[in-house]
Design a protein around this motif. Structure first.
Motif: not given
Length: 302
Positions: A103, A115, A236, A238
């Motif tokens: 994150r 990311s 993904q 985060d």
């Protein structure tokens, strides 16, 4: 570069050695004990940071500085300039650039996480930079002797070199064949005690690391499961705590690298135990350490 005996190595007038091993096992410390007038010290990480990633590192620092209004104004008016002070003993600018996955809000990492796409981009740049730095070794070995008059050469390889090569097909890997043709490959093998020491340091101060993409993609789902995070596509990230992820993956990365390093040594190099390097005080001690490693391999092959 393989020798028929330890005595053959002792008689070698221009010794050239590549140190292999985990980060923190003592490669740089060992190289620093060699007489500066007799051994040219080539640092892969220094070469990476000052040659191949220098512009990317500076751009990353400038990008951060431009977010501060006071610094932004000074930079735009050319009132100040930014440079990194990378040394063999201070590689923090490289680590800061590599960053940590997770994150981006800074929770769990001083600079925030990256990311998956950006993290992978930086990892790929580092991988190519490390490959280039190892291909450069032969040229620097020649320069050290022909221009500067150093009789001997030590290549302090990065802790992630086993990740950028194919250790199980070492004889055909371009990086390993280049290194082995011009230098003796010496693997400094860590003990369980060494691991505990390095792990303790990693837990206190989790630093950015290099991961092969296949290793990283396999690790992320395991991390999510162990931390009770909901299933999600690998890219993904985060909701991943950057520092926690580095701490979690460190022992797995260590175990992943052990057979890769051993495979390199088995095929084209020699092994010394990390504990044995503690007795090295000077160049002569180092030569004797390597000579014994050569004789050990010769005896085992007989």
């Amino acid at each position: 570069m393989l020798y028929e005996s330890g005595d053959a190595f002792r008689r070698e007038p221009h010794k050239a050695i590549t140190l292999l091993g985990m980060s923190g096992v003592g490669k740089t410390m060992l190289a620093d004990r060699l007489p500066k007038a007799e051994w040219f010290h080539y640092s892969a990480d220094y070469r990476i940071g000052t040659k191949y990633l220098e512009e990317d590192i500076l751009d990353n620092i400038k990008r951060k500085a431009m977010q501060v209004p006071f610094l932004r104004k000074l930079l735009l008016s050319d009132s100040i300039y930014i440079c990194s002070n990378i040394t063999v003993d201070n590689l923090d600018p490289i680590s800061t650039y590599l960053g940590k996955i997770g994150r981006p809000d800074g929770t769990g990492a001083e600079e925030g996480g990256l990311s998956y796409a950006e993290f992978r981009h930086r990892q790929d740049l580092h991988e190519q930079a490390e490959i280039n730095s190892m291909i450069d070794v032969e040229r620097f070995r020649n320069k050290a002797l022909e221009i500067y008059g150093y009789p001997n050469f030590i290549n302090d390889a990065s802790g992630s070199i086993c990740e950028i090569v194919d250790p199980f097909a070492a004889e055909t890997d371009p990086v390993l064949t280049s290194l082995s043709e011009g230098t003796l490959l010496l693997y400094i093998r860590a003990s369980e005690e060494d691991y505990k020491r390095v792990e303790a340091a990693a837990m206190r101060n989790p630093k950015p690391l290099f991961y092969r993409d296949d290793f990283l993609q396999a690790a992320i789902p395991d991390y999510r499961a162990e931390r009770d995070l909901p299933p999600s596509p690998v890219n993904q990230v985060d909701d991943i705590d950057p520092d926690d992820f580095v701490k979690w993956i460190f022992p797995r990365l260590w175990q992943h690298r052990i057979p890769r390093y051993q495979a390199i040594a088995d095929r084209m190099g020699y092994v010394v135990e990390a504990s044995d390097t503690a007795s090295v005080r000077d160049g002569q001690d180092f030569v004797e350490l390597v000579a014994r490693a050569i004789d050990t391999r010769v005896a085992e092959a007989a």
